[in-house]
Design a protein around this motif. Structure first.
Motif, PDB file in Angstrom:
ATOM      1  N   GLU A   1      -8.715   2.982  -2.839  1.00 32.96           N
ATOM      2  CA  GLU A   1      -8.117   2.496  -3.847  1.00 32.96           C
ATOM      3  C   GLU A   1      -6.910   3.270  -4.169  1.00 32.96           C
ATOM      4  O   GLU A   1      -5.899   2.996  -4.705  1.00 32.96           O
ATOM      5  CB  GLU A   1      -9.090   2.744  -5.037  1.00 32.96           C
ATOM      6  CG  GLU A   1     -10.211   1.544  -4.937  1.00 32.96           C
ATOM      7  CD  GLU A   1     -11.484   2.071  -6.048  1.00 32.96           C
ATOM      8  OE1 GLU A   1     -11.305   3.139  -6.664  1.00 32.96           O
ATOM      9  OE2 GLU A   1     -12.333   1.320  -6.156  1.00 32.96           O
ATOM     10  N   TYR A   2      -6.800   4.616  -3.744  1.00 34.87           N
ATOM     11  CA  TYR A   2      -5.914   5.621  -3.870  1.00 34.87           C
ATOM     12  C   TYR A   2      -4.619   5.043  -3.033  1.00 34.87           C
ATOM     13  O   TYR A   2      -3.575   4.899  -3.536  1.00 34.87           O
ATOM     14  CB  TYR A   2      -5.941   7.071  -3.667  1.00 34.87           C
ATOM     15  CG  TYR A   2      -4.878   7.873  -3.628  1.00 34.87           C
ATOM     16  CD1 TYR A   2      -4.477   8.544  -4.823  1.00 34.87           C
ATOM     17  CD2 TYR A   2      -4.496   8.335  -2.515  1.00 34.87           C
ATOM     18  CE1 TYR A   2      -3.343   9.310  -4.711  1.00 34.87           C
ATOM     19  CE2 TYR A   2      -3.229   9.055  -2.193  1.00 34.87           C
ATOM     20  CZ  TYR A   2      -2.609   9.629  -3.544  1.00 34.87           C
ATOM     21  OH  TYR A   2      -1.670  10.258  -3.443  1.00 34.87           O
ATOM     22  N   TYR A   3      -4.930   4.853  -1.782  1.00 35.67           N
ATOM     23  CA  TYR A   3      -3.913   4.329  -0.905  1.00 35.67           C
ATOM     24  C   TYR A   3      -3.516   2.615  -1.396  1.00 35.67           C
ATOM     25  O   TYR A   3      -2.792   2.039  -0.530  1.00 35.67           O
ATOM     26  CB  TYR A   3      -4.375   4.599   0.463  1.00 35.67           C
ATOM     27  CG  TYR A   3      -4.431   5.869   1.046  1.00 35.67           C
ATOM     28  CD1 TYR A   3      -3.179   6.777   1.180  1.00 35.67           C
ATOM     29  CD2 TYR A   3      -5.679   6.366   1.175  1.00 35.67           C
ATOM     30  CE1 TYR A   3      -3.752   8.074   1.594  1.00 35.67           C
ATOM     31  CE2 TYR A   3      -5.978   7.551   1.595  1.00 35.67           C
ATOM     32  CZ  TYR A   3      -4.839   8.556   1.811  1.00 35.67           C
ATOM     33  OH  TYR A   3      -4.818   9.756   2.138  1.00 35.67           O
TER      34      TYR A   3
ATOM     35  N   GLU B   1     -10.676  -3.897  10.642  1.00 34.80           N
ATOM     36  CA  GLU B   1     -11.972  -4.171  10.275  1.00 34.80           C
ATOM     37  C   GLU B   1     -12.700  -2.775  10.112  1.00 34.80           C
ATOM     38  O   GLU B   1     -12.037  -1.867  10.565  1.00 34.80           O
ATOM     39  CB  GLU B   1     -12.805  -4.873  11.279  1.00 34.80           C
ATOM     40  CG  GLU B   1     -12.972  -4.433  12.627  1.00 34.80           C
ATOM     41  CD  GLU B   1     -13.946  -4.938  13.315  1.00 34.80           C
ATOM     42  OE1 GLU B   1     -14.831  -5.744  12.830  1.00 34.80           O
ATOM     43  OE2 GLU B   1     -13.689  -5.011  14.779  1.00 34.80           O
ATOM     44  N   LEU B   2     -13.832  -2.791   9.193  1.00 33.73           N
ATOM     45  CA  LEU B   2     -14.081  -1.462   8.742  1.00 33.73           C
ATOM     46  C   LEU B   2     -15.293  -1.212   9.789  1.00 33.73           C
ATOM     47  O   LEU B   2     -16.282  -2.054  10.004  1.00 33.73           O
ATOM     48  CB  LEU B   2     -14.937  -1.574   7.404  1.00 33.73           C
ATOM     49  CG  LEU B   2     -15.453  -0.122   6.931  1.00 33.73           C
ATOM     50  CD1 LEU B   2     -14.532   0.860   7.127  1.00 33.73           C
ATOM     51  CD2 LEU B   2     -16.011  -0.286   5.608  1.00 33.73           C
TER      52      LEU B   2
ATOM     53  N   VAL C   1      -6.453  -2.868  -0.853  1.00 29.07           N
ATOM     54  CA  VAL C   1      -7.563  -3.560  -1.408  1.00 29.07           C
ATOM     55  C   VAL C   1      -8.637  -4.217  -0.269  1.00 29.07           C
ATOM     56  O   VAL C   1      -9.809  -4.142  -0.734  1.00 29.07           O
ATOM     57  CB  VAL C   1      -7.024  -4.871  -2.145  1.00 29.07           C
ATOM     58  CG1 VAL C   1      -7.884  -5.603  -2.844  1.00 29.07           C
ATOM     59  CG2 VAL C   1      -5.794  -4.420  -3.205  1.00 29.07           C
ATOM     60  N   ASP C   2      -8.106  -4.351   0.941  1.00 28.56           N
ATOM     61  CA  ASP C   2      -8.918  -5.064   1.731  1.00 28.56           C
ATOM     62  C   ASP C   2     -10.168  -4.066   2.149  1.00 28.56           C
ATOM     63  O   ASP C   2     -11.326  -4.188   2.378  1.00 28.56           O
ATOM     64  CB  ASP C   2      -8.251  -5.684   3.057  1.00 28.56           C
ATOM     65  CG  ASP C   2      -7.686  -6.916   2.719  1.00 28.56           C
ATOM     66  OD1 ASP C   2      -7.805  -7.278   1.354  1.00 28.56           O
ATOM     67  OD2 ASP C   2      -6.656  -7.249   3.272  1.00 28.56           O
ATOM     68  N   LEU C   3      -9.741  -2.796   2.260  1.00 29.50           N
ATOM     69  CA  LEU C   3     -10.643  -1.669   2.816  1.00 29.50           C
ATOM     70  C   LEU C   3     -11.802  -1.568   1.564  1.00 29.50           C
ATOM     71  O   LEU C   3     -12.783  -1.198   1.745  1.00 29.50           O
ATOM     72  CB  LEU C   3      -9.678  -0.428   3.089  1.00 29.50           C
ATOM     73  CG  LEU C   3     -10.638   0.737   3.615  1.00 29.50           C
ATOM     74  CD1 LEU C   3     -11.381   0.504   4.507  1.00 29.50           C
ATOM     75  CD2 LEU C   3      -9.560   1.938   3.731  1.00 29.50           C
ATOM     76  N   ALA C   4     -11.085  -1.309   0.494  1.00 29.89           N
ATOM     77  CA  ALA C   4     -11.940  -1.202  -0.587  1.00 29.89           C
ATOM     78  C   ALA C   4     -13.091  -2.245  -0.633  1.00 29.89           C
ATOM     79  O   ALA C   4     -14.306  -2.078  -0.953  1.00 29.89           O
ATOM     80  CB  ALA C   4     -11.302  -1.047  -2.032  1.00 29.89           C
TER      81      ALA C   4
ATOM     82  N   SER D   1       0.741  -1.252  -0.066  1.00 27.70           N
ATOM     83  CA  SER D   1      -0.271   0.088   0.058  1.00 27.70           C
ATOM     84  C   SER D   1       0.996   1.215  -0.064  1.00 27.70           C
ATOM     85  O   SER D   1       1.991   1.192   0.225  1.00 27.70           O
ATOM     86  CB  SER D   1      -0.670   0.154   1.259  1.00 27.70           C
ATOM     87  OG  SER D   1       0.027   0.256   2.406  1.00 27.70           O
ATOM     88  N   LEU D   2       0.228   2.367  -0.498  1.00 28.40           N
ATOM     89  CA  LEU D   2       1.031   3.759  -0.541  1.00 28.40           C
ATOM     90  C   LEU D   2       1.476   3.960   0.860  1.00 28.40           C
ATOM     91  O   LEU D   2       2.540   4.634   1.110  1.00 28.40           O
ATOM     92  CB  LEU D   2       0.208   4.948  -0.901  1.00 28.40           C
ATOM     93  CG  LEU D   2       0.781   5.855  -1.129  1.00 28.40           C
ATOM     94  CD1 LEU D   2       2.089   6.369  -1.953  1.00 28.40           C
ATOM     95  CD2 LEU D   2      -0.345   6.997  -1.389  1.00 28.40           C
TER      96      LEU D   2
END
Length: 258
Positions: A115-117, A97-98, A120-123, A56-57
């Motif tokens: 998606e910018y950062y 977790e979200l 993938v799991d967060l998106a 990730s970024l």
């Protein structure tokens, strides 16, 4: 007044020096705390929190793989993205977790930020949250039918399977002085329960309320319990068939919506 300002400045530096001392690079920080200016909002986090998702970024920035290109006036790394929404990005990294408030209205923006950062799991978690919210917006339909025949009994259908689970959790079968749980033979599907043969599946068995094992259910009391669960759960009665029997519970069909 000047002494008080000097004292306050000294105390603040002791509490969190990383937020007050300019830094051109994460690697120059003396502790594991990282300060980020995201769209004008200042955040602080442990370096390992930002690095939890390899590739990730934020992981590249925290590990030094990607040099800091922009800094603010205090020397904190600056990211030109949405500041308020970054709070949920950071909480996802911390919690794994979200967790969003029920009235959250910026899921689409949060998904784009993920998606910018390159999280993938967060998106994916945001997409699943959006699907659950959409499902909740659809009206739930509940139908309770009773033709007063032993062969058919009482049928409960609900488009929201969670209501069926609530009904099941309220009831338990007792046989031979033991609790057997909810009888599987009455569960037609995740959306339908049908109580046949006067809710007696074997000799000596009886269906009772879980909180009161002495209260034996009949079709009428079971229907009343279902109606009360529906009303407490926010369902509204739409129609009732054959209501001339004198009681809502004695109607052949009840229809609710939520």
């Amino acid at each position: 007044m000047e002494w008080n300002l000097r004292r306050m400045d000294s105390e603040l530096r002791q509490i969190n020096p990383d937020l007050l001392q300019p830094s051109k690079s994460f690697k120059k920080l003396s502790s594991g705390t990282v300060a980020l200016n995201v769209g004008g909002y200042l955040y602080a986090a442990h370096r390992h929190t930002l690095a939890r998702h390899p590739g990730s970024l934020l992981e590249e920035m925290a590990s030094g793989k990607k040099p800091v290109q922009h800094v603010d006036a205090m020397g904190n790394a600056f990211i030109d993205r949405d500041g308020p929404v970054f709070r949920h990005v950071l909480n996802f990294l911390r919690l794994g977790e979200l967790v969003l408030p029920e009235d959250f209205k910026e899921a689409a923006l949060l998904r784009r930020e993920a998606e910018y950062y390159r999280l993938v799991d967060l998106a994916q978690a945001v997409r699943e949250w959006e699907q659950r919210q959409f499902a909740r917006q659809e009206p739930a339909f509940l139908e309770v039918t009773d033709n007063h025949e032993r062969s058919q009994g009482l049928r409960i259908y609900c488009s929201d399977g969670s209501f069926i689970e609530k009904v099941k959790c309220r009831l338990v079968q007792v046989s031979k002085s033991r609790l057997d749980g909810f009888p599987e033979e009455f569960e037609i599907s995740s959306n339908v329960i049908q109580f046949r043969h006067f809710i007696k599946s074997e000799i000596g068995s009886r269906l009772v309320l879980k909180e009161d094992n002495t209260f034996v259910c009949t079709l009428e009391s079971l229907k009343l319990e279902t109606v009360m669960l529906a009303l407490r759960g926010g369902y509204r009665l739409l129609t009732s068939l054959d209501s001339n029997r004198g009681s809502v519970v004695q109607c052949e069909a009840l229809h609710f919506v939520k």
